[in-house]
Every structure is written in structure tokens, then in C-alpha cells.
Scaffold this motif. Structure first.
Motif, PDB file in Angstrom:
ATOM      1  N   ARG A  78       0.484  -1.093   0.017  1.00 30.05           N
ATOM      2  CA  ARG A  78      -0.030   0.334  -0.523  1.00 30.05           C
ATOM      3  C   ARG A  78       1.054   1.413   0.354  1.00 30.05           C
ATOM      4  O   ARG A  78       0.592   2.236  -0.427  1.00 30.05           O
ATOM      5  N   LEU A 144      -7.776  -1.949  -7.097  1.00 31.51           N
ATOM      6  CA  LEU A 144      -8.813  -0.889  -6.612  1.00 31.51           C
ATOM      7  C   LEU A 144      -9.919  -0.253  -7.812  1.00 31.51           C
ATOM      8  O   LEU A 144      -9.885  -0.589  -9.104  1.00 31.51           O
ATOM      9  N   THR A 145     -10.711  -0.074  -7.296  1.00 31.99           N
ATOM     10  CA  THR A 145     -12.000   0.804  -8.123  1.00 31.99           C
ATOM     11  C   THR A 145     -12.052   2.199  -8.877  1.00 31.99           C
ATOM     12  O   THR A 145     -11.057   2.624  -8.234  1.00 31.99           O
ATOM     13  N   LYS A 147     -13.599   4.185  -8.520  1.00 27.96           N
ATOM     14  CA  LYS A 147     -14.101   5.552  -7.587  1.00 27.96           C
ATOM     15  C   LYS A 147     -12.930   5.357  -6.712  1.00 27.96           C
ATOM     16  O   LYS A 147     -12.671   6.838  -6.818  1.00 27.96           O
ATOM     17  N   ASN A 148     -11.635   4.291  -6.245  1.00 27.09           N
ATOM     18  CA  ASN A 148     -10.572   4.610  -4.988  1.00 27.09           C
ATOM     19  C   ASN A 148      -9.567   5.724  -6.356  1.00 27.09           C
ATOM     20  O   ASN A 148      -8.489   5.982  -5.614  1.00 27.09           O
ATOM     21  N   GLU A 151     -10.414   9.039  -6.920  1.00 30.38           N
ATOM     22  CA  GLU A 151      -9.887   9.566  -5.540  1.00 30.38           C
ATOM     23  C   GLU A 151      -8.214  10.295  -5.184  1.00 30.38           C
ATOM     24  O   GLU A 151      -7.670  10.968  -5.031  1.00 30.38           O
ATOM     25  N   ALA A 152      -7.671   8.785  -5.626  1.00 27.28           N
ATOM     26  CA  ALA A 152      -6.162   8.586  -5.436  1.00 27.28           C
ATOM     27  C   ALA A 152      -5.625   9.825  -5.969  1.00 27.28           C
ATOM     28  O   ALA A 152      -4.240  10.365  -5.445  1.00 27.28           O
ATOM     29  N   GLU A 157     -13.996   9.279 -11.950  1.00 29.00           N
ATOM     30  CA  GLU A 157     -13.813   8.284 -12.452  1.00 29.00           C
ATOM     31  C   GLU A 157     -14.647   8.175 -13.094  1.00 29.00           C
ATOM     32  O   GLU A 157     -14.242   6.916 -14.171  1.00 29.00           O
TER      33      GLU A 157
END
Length: 184
Positions: A78, A144-145, A147-148, A151-152, A157
Motif C-alpha cells: 500500500r 482498486l475500483t 472510484k478509489n 480519489e487517489a 471516475e
């Protein structure tokens, strides 16, 4: 479920307490697989080496805060992925690319890649434009999605989805062209 690792808990605990030999063992144990992540995300050896270096500085700085030594593999991964995102996002420009097409999956042609070596697929991934490569790796290899991812890396999206769709299209074209050349 906790991440499994074959490095001993005692080595991890020694590293948490600042033991430099144990830190070296931890680095040696994880650096090769983490470097692979960096290479996939960065696409450039020098940048990947810098990212790996900075990520392990973060690992060793925060290691005393690791509450579950048995989860060290996922914890390090991570940190590496976050460092990859942080460093590559500074250099990558994302462009919206046919967001409607990003929601359409071409289900009738899903086996085109099955006779291609992993080495060739990895080379083709490295050749993707930066934004496509970053989203593709985060989605397919890091799980990761969209959405993730959005955001990252600070995009919508829809941009994440369209970059992923573009990456798949470019990969397919690259590999099909490679096969045409290889097979004469």
C-alpha cells in the motif's frame, strides 16, 4: 484475512525496533516485488528506483506504528502504490476519452491475449501513455475500483474508466501489431 508473508515476525519486530540488519532483511525480502510495481506504474527504470527508495524510507519511518506484523506485505504494498501514485501523478496529464465507450465491454473478443507471453504483455504495458498505464495498473493489478482510483489520483471516475478502456484498446492494438510482425 491477514496477508501472508514468509519473513519471520521476529525479523519484522526487530526492524520495528530499529535493528538495521533486520531492516536490511525486510528490504531484501520485499524490494524485488515492490520494484515490479514501481516499474509497472512509472514505466521508467530511474523513476521506479526513486519511487522504491522513497517508499522504503516511508516504510522504515512508519514501521514502529505497524500494529500487525503478519500484515506487513500488504502494508508495504500500500505504501509503495501510494508513493507511485504520488510521484507519477505529478507528471501525468489525464484526458477524458470517450467516456461512453468506457462503460462498454467487448465480451465477444476476450481471448485474444491468451497465447501472448507475460513478458510481452508487460512490455506493452510499459509502452502505454502514462495516464492509461497508471489507471490500468491500479485497476487490473492492484485491484482498486475506479472510484478509489479517481480519489487517489484526483480525476473523475469517468476519466478513470475511459483511461482504462483506452489502455485496453492500446494494449490489444500493440500486441496484435507485434504478432503480425512476429508471424511475418
Amino acid at each position: 484475512m491477514k496477508a501472508q508473508t514468509d519473513i519471520s515476525i521476529s525479523v519484522i519486530n526487530q526492524a520495528k525496533n530499529g535493528d538495521s540488519v533486520a531492516c536490511g532483511q525486510l528490504y531484501h525480502h520485499f524490494s524485488k516485488s515492490m520494484f515490479s510495481i514501481c516499474m509497472r506504474m512509472a514505466g521508467d527504470r530511474a523513476l521506479a528506483e526513486d519511487i522504491l527508495h522513497d517508499a522504503f524510507i516511508t516504510v522504515f519511518k512508519n514501521l514502529p506504528q505497524l500494529k500487525q506484523p503478519e500484515a506487513v506485505a500488504g502494508w508495504i504494498r500500500r505504501i509503495v502504490v501510494n508513493e507511485c501514485i504520488r510521484q507519477t501523478s505529478k507528471q501525468i496529464k489525464m484526458y477524458e476519452w470517450n467516456s461512453e465507450a468506457a462503460d462498454i465491454e467487448d465480451e465477444k473478443d476476450t481471448d485474444w491475449y491468451k497465447n501472448i507471453s507475460l513478458a510481452r504483455i508487460h512490455e506493452a504495458i510499459k509502452e502505454l501513455p502514462d495516464g492509461c498505464r497508471q489507471v490500468f495498473v491500479l485497476y487490473t493489478m492492484e485491484g482498486l475500483t475506479h472510484k478509489n482510483i479517481s480519489e487517489a489520483i484526483g480525476v473523475s471516475e469517468g476519466t478513470s474508466k475511459s483511461q482504462y478502456h483506452r489502455a485496453k484498446t492500446l494494449l490489444k492494438e500493440n500486441i496484435i501489431n507485434y504478432l503480425k510482425v512476429a508471424n511475418g
